[in-house]
Structures are given as structure tokens and as C-alpha cells.
Write a protein that holds these residues in place. Sequence first.
Motif, PDB file in Angstrom:
ATOM      1  N   UNK A 133       0.581  -1.283   0.183  1.00 13.47           N
ATOM      2  CA  UNK A 133       0.212   0.196  -0.318  1.00 13.47           C
ATOM      3  C   UNK A 133       0.068   1.239  -0.186  1.00 13.47           C
ATOM      4  N   UNK A 134       2.331   0.696  -0.991  1.00 13.52           N
ATOM      5  CA  UNK A 134       2.779   2.136  -0.118  1.00 13.52           C
ATOM      6  C   UNK A 134       3.874   2.224  -1.701  1.00 13.52           C
ATOM      7  N   UNK A 135       3.321   1.225  -2.965  1.00 13.15           N
ATOM      8  CA  UNK A 135       4.400   1.182  -4.023  1.00 13.15           C
ATOM      9  C   UNK A 135       3.650   2.248  -5.177  1.00 13.15           C
ATOM     10  N   UNK A 136       4.994   2.722  -6.085  1.00 16.86           N
ATOM     11  CA  UNK A 136       4.572   3.385  -6.860  1.00 16.86           C
ATOM     12  C   UNK A 136       3.656   3.204  -8.352  1.00 16.86           C
ATOM     13  N   UNK A 137       3.204   3.373  -8.904  1.00 12.58           N
ATOM     14  CA  UNK A 137       2.616   2.700 -10.242  1.00 12.58           C
ATOM     15  C   UNK A 137       3.075   3.132 -11.416  1.00 12.58           C
ATOM     16  N   UNK A 138       3.557   1.516 -11.847  1.00  9.01           N
ATOM     17  CA  UNK A 138       5.159   2.191 -12.887  1.00  9.01           C
ATOM     18  C   UNK A 138       4.138   2.849 -14.199  1.00  9.01           C
ATOM     19  N   UNK A 139       5.051   3.821 -14.334  1.00 15.34           N
ATOM     20  CA  UNK A 139       4.636   4.808 -15.668  1.00 15.34           C
ATOM     21  C   UNK A 139       5.180   4.703 -16.873  1.00 15.34           C
ATOM     22  N   UNK A 140       4.864   4.621 -17.775  1.00 19.22           N
ATOM     23  CA  UNK A 140       5.911   4.732 -19.264  1.00 19.22           C
ATOM     24  C   UNK A 140       5.634   4.935 -20.329  1.00 19.22           C
ATOM     25  N   UNK A 141       4.653   5.569 -20.711  1.00 14.84           N
ATOM     26  CA  UNK A 141       4.334   5.832 -21.697  1.00 14.84           C
ATOM     27  C   UNK A 141       4.073   7.396 -22.110  1.00 14.84           C
ATOM     28  N   UNK A 142       5.439   8.518 -22.951  1.00 17.85           N
ATOM     29  CA  UNK A 142       4.528   9.820 -22.947  1.00 17.85           C
ATOM     30  C   UNK A 142       4.079  10.062 -23.856  1.00 17.85           C
ATOM     31  N   UNK A 143       3.513  11.651 -24.345  1.00 19.53           N
ATOM     32  CA  UNK A 143       3.335  11.434 -25.802  1.00 19.53           C
ATOM     33  C   UNK A 143       4.508  13.703 -26.342  1.00 19.53           C
ATOM     34  N   UNK A 144       4.482  13.008 -26.907  1.00 18.04           N
ATOM     35  CA  UNK A 144       5.129  14.692 -27.600  1.00 18.04           C
ATOM     36  C   UNK A 144       6.618  15.159 -26.652  1.00 18.04           C
ATOM     37  N   UNK A 145       6.937  14.758 -25.671  1.00 19.93           N
ATOM     38  CA  UNK A 145       7.580  14.656 -24.419  1.00 19.93           C
ATOM     39  C   UNK A 145       8.348  13.683 -23.664  1.00 19.93           C
ATOM     40  N   UNK A 146       9.661  13.821 -23.472  1.00 21.36           N
ATOM     41  CA  UNK A 146      10.307  12.426 -22.411  1.00 21.36           C
ATOM     42  C   UNK A 146       9.657  13.206 -21.135  1.00 21.36           C
ATOM     43  N   UNK A 147       9.452  13.760 -20.551  1.00 22.37           N
ATOM     44  CA  UNK A 147       9.059  13.404 -19.805  1.00 22.37           C
ATOM     45  C   UNK A 147       7.462  13.948 -19.190  1.00 22.37           C
ATOM     46  N   UNK A 148       6.292  13.663 -19.364  1.00 22.53           N
ATOM     47  CA  UNK A 148       5.411  14.072 -19.469  1.00 22.53           C
ATOM     48  C   UNK A 148       4.393  15.444 -20.164  1.00 22.53           C
ATOM     49  N   UNK A 149       5.625  17.155 -20.089  1.00 21.22           N
ATOM     50  CA  UNK A 149       5.603  18.543 -20.003  1.00 21.22           C
ATOM     51  C   UNK A 149       4.376  18.092 -21.082  1.00 21.22           C
ATOM     52  N   UNK A 150       3.860  17.607 -21.982  1.00 20.54           N
ATOM     53  CA  UNK A 150       2.650  17.798 -22.991  1.00 20.54           C
ATOM     54  C   UNK A 150       1.542  17.383 -22.625  1.00 20.54           C
ATOM     55  N   UNK A 151       1.488  16.092 -22.554  1.00 23.77           N
ATOM     56  CA  UNK A 151       0.711  14.927 -21.749  1.00 23.77           C
ATOM     57  C   UNK A 151       1.660  14.476 -20.253  1.00 23.77           C
ATOM     58  N   UNK A 152       0.118  13.795 -19.629  1.00 25.53           N
ATOM     59  CA  UNK A 152       1.577  13.465 -18.356  1.00 25.53           C
ATOM     60  C   UNK A 152       1.727  11.838 -18.743  1.00 25.53           C
ATOM     61  N   UNK A 153       2.632  11.724 -18.214  1.00 27.86           N
ATOM     62  CA  UNK A 153       3.263   9.645 -18.797  1.00 27.86           C
ATOM     63  C   UNK A 153       1.993   8.530 -17.913  1.00 27.86           C
ATOM     64  N   UNK A 154       1.884   7.669 -18.757  1.00 31.04           N
ATOM     65  CA  UNK A 154       0.785   6.587 -18.421  1.00 31.04           C
ATOM     66  C   UNK A 154       1.255   5.125 -18.625  1.00 31.04           C
ATOM     67  N   UNK A 155       0.187   4.481 -18.350  1.00 29.53           N
ATOM     68  CA  UNK A 155       0.948   3.330 -19.145  1.00 29.53           C
ATOM     69  C   UNK A 155      -0.596   2.936 -19.567  1.00 29.53           C
ATOM     70  N   UNK A 156      -0.207   0.984 -19.566  1.00 27.55           N
ATOM     71  CA  UNK A 156      -1.099   0.405 -20.110  1.00 27.55           C
ATOM     72  C   UNK A 156      -2.835   0.535 -19.519  1.00 27.55           C
TER      73      UNK A 156
END
Length: 187
Positions: A133-156
Motif C-alpha cells: 500500500x505504498x508502491x508507486x504505479x509504473x508509468x512509461x508512455x509519454x506523448x510528444x515530450x520525454x517527461x510528460x510536459x505535454x501530456x502526463x506519463x501513463x501506462x496501459x
Amino acid sequence: MSTEPNTESDAADQPEAPLPQRRVALLAVIAPLVLALDLGTKVLAVERLEGREPVELLGGLLYLPLIRNTGAAFGLAEGWTVILALIAFSVVGFILWIARRLRSVGWAIGLGLILGGAMGNLVDRVFRAPGPLRGGVVDFISVLDPWGNFFPVFNLADSAICVGGGVIVLMALLQRDYDGTKVEKKK
């Protein structure tokens, strides 16, 4: 003696339209498939992206950074892992409760996507480091920007939840209920 038809008894004499068949099996196929794809891609992402700069794909249209998100979508509720896990448990429970009355293909697809996605992110929150109950969700897909500045990083899982939500909104707009009936507008 009245010559007007008795609409109450006429309606009672009409046979009810048969209910559509149950669609629990469709939900039961979609949810585990989404869960398996989500967990599989997260394992690959952690294996291949940990400690690396984001991988650029499709000429910068997509990037693959590795981020562990302890909040909700769009950077909201950062650090609320326990509360978000409880919400996910509630969503899973509600979908399982409603599934026994599920007779709509559209609703089965939408709820199956949401269920699989919710379980995928819930697995991360419960089982990933630093602990239950303390783990972080693994996100790894980003659109148009490597660090999610255009759209937040997400997963399937996030994608499945959004698409499933869209399907349910579409079903509501088409006035189709989860039990296979068409919602009639009151006059």
C-alpha cells in the motif's frame, strides 16, 4: 359498459421481451487480458528502462520514460497511495457486484477495461516497493515530450480505464443500460 380499451390488462397480456444473454464471460475475458498486458508491459519497462534516459519512438511522437507514480492521474493526489488503493478496491468490488446483472456487450467491454486497468494499477500500489500500500504505479508512455510536459506519463492500465470510461459514456449517450435494456425517456 365502456368502449375504451383496457390498457393495463392489455399490457399485462403482452409477453415480456426476452432479456439479452448475460455478458459476464466477456468481462471475464477482457479484464484478465488487460491485467496481463499491463503487468507484462510494466515488467518489461522496469527491466529495460530503469536508470536510462527516455527512449524516443516515432520521431519524438512517443517517449518511454520510467516513472513511479504515487498519485492519481495527471499528477493529482501525489502520495495518496493508500487512499487511491482503497478507491481501486471499491471500484473492483462494485464492478464484480454489478457483473451478475450485466447483459450489455458495450457495458461488458467498458467495465472489463476499467476492471483490468484498476486491478493493474492496484497490483502496483499493493505489491511494488517500498512496501504494501505504498508502491508507486509504473508509468512509461509519454506523448510528444520525454517527461510528460505535454501530456502526463501513463501506462496501459490508465489507457484501458480511459477507453472503458469512454465506452460507458457512449452507452449512456445511446441510452443503453448495463442490464441490456434501453433507457426510456420520461415524457
